[in-house]
Scaffold this active site. Structure first.
Site, PDB file in Angstrom:
ATOM      1  N   CYS A 240       0.866  -1.175   0.000  1.00 27.64           N
ATOM      2  CA  CYS A 240       0.000   0.000   0.000  1.00 27.64           C
ATOM      3  C   CYS A 240       0.906   1.229   0.000  1.00 27.64           C
ATOM      4  O   CYS A 240       2.111   1.122   0.085  1.00 27.64           O
ATOM      5  CB  CYS A 240      -0.880  -0.020   1.239  1.00 27.64           C
ATOM      6  N   PHE A 241       0.339   2.403  -0.101  1.00 27.30           N
ATOM      7  CA  PHE A 241       1.053   3.677  -0.046  1.00 27.30           C
ATOM      8  C   PHE A 241       1.738   4.068  -1.333  1.00 27.30           C
ATOM      9  O   PHE A 241       2.284   5.143  -1.420  1.00 27.30           O
ATOM     10  CB  PHE A 241       2.119   3.723   1.072  1.00 27.30           C
TER      11      PHE A 241
END
Length: 276
Positions: A148-149
């Site tokens: 994620c991110f």
């Protein structure tokens, strides 16, 4: 002004952290507890994966165990998140609540205003980016690692053009659960050592892309910021962003009992965590 519950729980196991969010959701759906903003941390540091991820294919489980990390599958979507030097938040509120738009992305935007105000309370130049245009999508697009991110969602919070908070949402029993990770610091090498890649070259390329697209609070702050400061700033941020009064409270005994049961029967089991 409307009052919502505000709960800061003690550090919990991966299974309990996910179980508590679900327990609040379930009891809110039954009208037993009100809308809730919760902040929490993890013991031990934990890799969580999204509901739809394929654990065995995408995650290096041997490395997770070797590092002494926890592991859990979230009830929400999204990609792998390392919960280590960060604060996790959850917002649990009925889909019917007057503040909540019916569309997922619009509801996400409203809840994320709390995050926006939190970052601004820390003196950071945060903004919310709408990915409605092809140009914006291209700018923030990611080649597709399991982490994620590295790719903003429809409405994403960015500081200095980089993603600062990763959030995911689910809707069950007429209730919205949105939770996400607010990064103080991050060990990118550790995170990527927990993910599977076809080759070392691909891993290095993904890691470089990730570093260009994700950032932590302490990377952009002019001074070191503590976890307690983040809790305070985001507590005020969610109150002003959602335009509610947050009333500090504890989990009810019913929430704890239900969470312990959900942790034991679901979130601590291989059937749930490794099932895909």
């Amino acid at each position: 002004m409307e009052q919502w519950r505000y709960i800061v729980t003690e550090p919990m196991s991966p299974a309990m952290n996910m179980a508590v969010d679900e327990a609040i959701l379930q009891l809110h759906s039954e009208g037993k507890v009100g809308p809730t903003v919760r902040f929490y941390t993890w013991d031990p540091a934990t890799l969580s994966i999204g509901y739809f991820q394929k654990a065995v294919k995408e995650i290096n489980m041997d490395e997770v165990h070797k590092r002494g990390l926890g592991f859990v599958r979230r009830p929400t979507g999204g990609r792998a998140v390392l919960h280590d030097q960060e604060l996790t938040y959850s917002v649990i509120v009925s889909e019917e609540h007057p503040k909540m738009p019916t569309g997922v992305t619009e509801a996400y935007k409203i809840i994320s205003l709390g995050l926006l105000h939190g970052f601004q309370n820390l003196g950071l130049q945060a903004e919310m980016v709408s990915l409605a245009s092809e140009e914006e999508k291209e700018k923030y697009n990611s080649p597709g690692s399991s982490a994620c991110f590295d790719s903003p969602s429809w409405y994403e919070l960015v500081v200095e053009g980089k993603k600062v908070a990763g959030s995911a949402q689910t809707r069950q029993k007429g209730v919205i659960l949105q939770h996400g990770s607010i990064l103080l610091d991050m060990d990118v090498e550790l995170l990527f050592s927990l993910l599977n890649f076809p080759s070392e070259r691909v891993k290095e390329r993904m890691m470089e892309s990730f570093r260009q697209k994700a950032v932590t609070i302490n990377e952009v702050s002019s001074r070191p910021i503590s976890l307690q400061e983040v809790v305070d700033a985001f507590g005020r941020g969610f109150a002003s962003g959602l335009e509610v009064e947050l009333v500090p409270t504890e989990l009810t005994s019913e929430e704890r009992t239900l969470a312990e049961e959900l942790a034991r029967t679901r979130y601590a089991t291989d059937e749930w965590n490794l099932r895909r």
